[in-house]
Design an enzyme around this catalytic site. Structure first.
Site, PDB file in Angstrom:
ATOM      1  N   LYS A  19      29.177  -2.600  16.644  1.00  0.00           N
ATOM      2  CA  LYS A  19      28.822  -3.951  16.185  1.00  0.00           C
ATOM      3  C   LYS A  19      30.044  -4.621  15.557  1.00  0.00           C
ATOM      4  O   LYS A  19      30.827  -3.962  14.865  1.00  0.00           O
ATOM      5  CB  LYS A  19      27.683  -3.842  15.168  1.00  0.00           C
ATOM      6  CG  LYS A  19      27.122  -5.162  14.680  1.00  0.00           C
ATOM      7  CD  LYS A  19      25.963  -4.923  13.710  1.00  0.00           C
ATOM      8  CE  LYS A  19      25.338  -6.210  13.215  1.00  0.00           C
ATOM      9  NZ  LYS A  19      24.206  -5.969  12.291  1.00  0.00           N
ATOM     10  N   SER A  49      20.081  -8.362  13.472  1.00  0.00           N
ATOM     11  CA  SER A  49      21.326  -8.959  13.898  1.00  0.00           C
ATOM     12  C   SER A  49      22.140  -8.087  14.855  1.00  0.00           C
ATOM     13  O   SER A  49      23.066  -8.578  15.481  1.00  0.00           O
ATOM     14  CB  SER A  49      22.184  -9.289  12.677  1.00  0.00           C
ATOM     15  OG  SER A  49      22.504  -8.117  11.961  1.00  0.00           O
ATOM     16  N   SER A  75      18.139  -4.828  10.838  1.00  0.00           N
ATOM     17  CA  SER A  75      18.994  -5.212  11.959  1.00  0.00           C
ATOM     18  C   SER A  75      19.319  -4.118  12.971  1.00  0.00           C
ATOM     19  O   SER A  75      19.868  -4.428  14.031  1.00  0.00           O
ATOM     20  CB  SER A  75      20.293  -5.806  11.434  1.00  0.00           C
ATOM     21  OG  SER A  75      20.060  -7.130  11.061  1.00  0.00           O
TER      22      SER A  75
HETATM   23  N1  GLN Z   1      16.816 -10.393   9.539  1.00  0.00           N
HETATM   24  C1  GLN Z   1      17.285  -9.919   8.289  1.00  0.00           C
HETATM   25  C2  GLN Z   1      18.182 -10.934   7.646  1.00  0.00           C
HETATM   26  O1  GLN Z   1      18.464 -11.893   8.248  1.00  0.00           O
HETATM   27  C3  GLN Z   1      17.980  -8.605   8.432  1.00  0.00           C
HETATM   28  C4  GLN Z   1      19.391  -8.722   8.844  1.00  0.00           C
HETATM   29  C5  GLN Z   1      20.139  -7.419   8.789  1.00  0.00           C
HETATM   30  O2  GLN Z   1      19.562  -6.336   8.666  1.00  0.00           O
HETATM   31  N2  GLN Z   1      21.468  -7.515   8.845  1.00  0.00           N
HETATM   32  O3  GLN Z   1      18.611 -10.792   6.550  1.00  0.00           O
END
Ligand code: GLN
Length: 520
Positions: free
Chosen positions: A79, A181, A205
């Site tokens: 990532k 994400s 994410s």
């Molecule tokens: N959807 C969650 C957020 O926007 C989780 C994102 C993540 O785990 N990086 O914060």
């Protein structure tokens, strides 16, 4: 496209049925074939450079230097918020992406222009000057980093649509999002471009994109994997973890990347100096996993507990079927009442935004990041640079986070959220007095259509209600495919999740592995 799992591929390489350069060449061809459509990769490692590395690993294998390594020769995607030395590190943000006219930078020597030398607009893409501990450990084990994957800007989002590199598509239906994400990592594995990838999980994410894309993902116990070299979003919540085709691959990657690291002050030395054993999984014990285990099914979680958080009843059905399957495998299922569900999303979004507003202050166009071209004074330079460099969702969260930390509001919001977080932790600890594991959905619906979530951020935040508890409590959680739902004529994957006690990853992955063996 079905490709070998990471462990199968490593086995073939060990037996000499396939060389590392051949494996890497095949992976590059898979990426070539699919990436235009799926947009999972932001950067693909320069061909010459990656083949050189493959040959080096092959020589190490031939010399017996990687005996005992489970991942020698395995290509892995990373990532783009995790540092890999001498590769671009953009976090999907304009802030670090440099000149966007050359979208697919391919390694160190590509497209580097010095800020302001010939063309004031041509900015350098940020290049990582060191590798994260997780990547370093993978490389020591002989894995080959094949590229950097797309993500929501700085990890903030649930769809991989807020990336400055454009949305990633779900390989099961390219009119839908892959989740986020870590959507690029999940989509790359689901599309068969790579056998495995690293993601990061601050509020879901890793697990949510794994669920939407029909693959397996692990959010480790907080402190089990070093965060050194992970660009911070919510430091008290996040962990790096694996996304792969099955639990065995996740176990091998987790074993490789976990363990105490002096460079991460939040690491925990809990087990064997923090290095967990995955032996029952990796050594292929036939029955490991299911005997004497009690899984808790939270009461009420499968029916809507508030108007905004409506769960698709077909998801509830898949979860109940999964519980039933576990029962057939000798696991006891027990209904439990954890409570606190309605406080999970608000507490998380206050804490995550507060930490983000502080973490992202380093991107000021001076130390890091995009710098505006025209300004009159320092203040204007900072304001313009940050306004231009960050996208809308990131700016919204910085504002929210700054607000909840500001004088007069700190006690009412941030402090309160931290107290609620403790109560949620207590509620989960109490649940683990009765059961070994908790089974939950990962998401309330299947993957939404592209564009559907962006205009309704609150609804998108509500969609994280099942993944957030593991982050607020620091507990490990694994997301695995548990069936599909026919949606507009397309079978879309559904994910189930097991949450366990701290450092119970081996037990968790063993259960998932038993489930995957049983259900194929
Ligand atoms: N959807 C969650 C957020 O926007 C989780 C994102 C993540 O785990 N990086 O914060």
């Amino acid at each position: 496209m079905a490709i070998d799992s990471a462990l199968d591929l490593a086995r073939k390489i060990r037996r000499g049925e396939l060389s590392v350069p051949e494996a890497v060449t095949e992976t590059l061809a898979n990426i070539d074939k699919c990436n235009d459509e799926i947009n999972a990769f932001i950067t693909v490692t320069d061909r010459e450079h990656v083949l050189e590395r493959a040959e080096f690993v092959q020589r190490q294998i031939d010399n017996g230097e990687l005996d005992g390594s489970l991942l020698a020769g395995v290509p892995i995607a990373v990532k783009d918020n995790i540092s890999v030395k001498d590769m671009p590190l953009t976090c999907g943000s304009r802030m670090l992406a440099g000149d966007l006219t050359n979208r697919f930078g391919t390694g160190q020597s590509d497209n580097i222009q010095i800020n302001g030398s010939e063309n004031d607009q041509a900015e350098t893409k940020y290049m990582a000057t060191y590798s994260s501990t997780a990547v370093e450990r993978l490389e020591q084990a002989g894995a080959v980093v094949i590229g950097k994957t797309n993500m929501d800007e700085f990890g903030m989002g649930s769809t991989t649509e807020t990336s400055v590199y454009g949305a990633t598509k779900n390989p099961h239906d390219n009119t839908r999002v892959p989740g986020g994400s870590s959507g690029g990592s999940a989509a790359a594995v689901a599309a068969g471009m790579v056998p495995c990838a690293l993601g990061s999980d601050t509020g879901g994410s890793i697990r949510q994109p794994a669920a939407y894309c029909g693959v397996t993902g692990l959010k480790p116990t907080y402190g089990a994997v070093s965060r050194y070299g992970l660009v911070a979003y919510g430091s008290s919540l996040e962990q790096i973890g694996p996304i792969a085709g099955n639990a065995d691959d996740c176990a091998a990657i987790f074993q490789t990347i976990s363990g105490w690291d002096p460079l991460d002050s939040t690491g925990r030395k809990k087990i064997n100096n923090g290095t967990p054993h995955m032996n029952s999984i990796i050594k292929d014990k036939k029955s490991a996993g299911t005997e004497g285990i009690t899984i808790g099914l939270p009461k009420g979680i499968l029916s809507p507990f508030s108007e905004e958080s409506v769960i698709d009843e077909r998801i509830s059905e898949r979860i109940l079927e999964t519980a039933h399957r576990f029962e057939q495998m000798g696991v006891s299922i027990k209904e439990i009442d954890i409570g606190m569900a309605e406080y999970v999303v608000p507490a998380y979004y206050i804490i995550a935004c507060a930490e983000a507003s502080s973490n992202l202050s380093r991107f000021d166009g001076v130390k890091y990041g995009h710098r505006a071209v025209n300004y009159d004074d320092l203040h204007e330079m900072l304001r313009k640079s940050r306004t231009e460099g960050f996208g809308e969702e990131v700016r919204r969260r910085i504002r929210l986070g700054t607000f909840v930390l500001s004088e007069g509001y700190y006690d009412a919001y941030y402090k309160k959220a931290c107290q609620v977080r403790r109560l949620i932790k207590n509620a989960y600890d109490k649940a683990f007095d009765q059961v070994d594991m908790i089974l939950m959905p990962v998401t309330p619906t299947v993957a939404p259509k592209l564009g559907e979530s962006l205009n309704d951020p609150l609804r998108m935040y509500q969609g994280d209600l099942f993944t957030i508890p593991a982050n607020l409590t620091g507990l490990p959680a694994v997301s695995f495919p548990c069936g599909t739902i026919d949606t507009d004529g397309c079978e879309l994957p559904v994910g189930a999740q097991l949450i366990g006690r701290a450092f119970s990853e081996e037990k968790q992955l063993a259960l998932v592995r038993a489930f995957q063996r049983k259900t194929g």
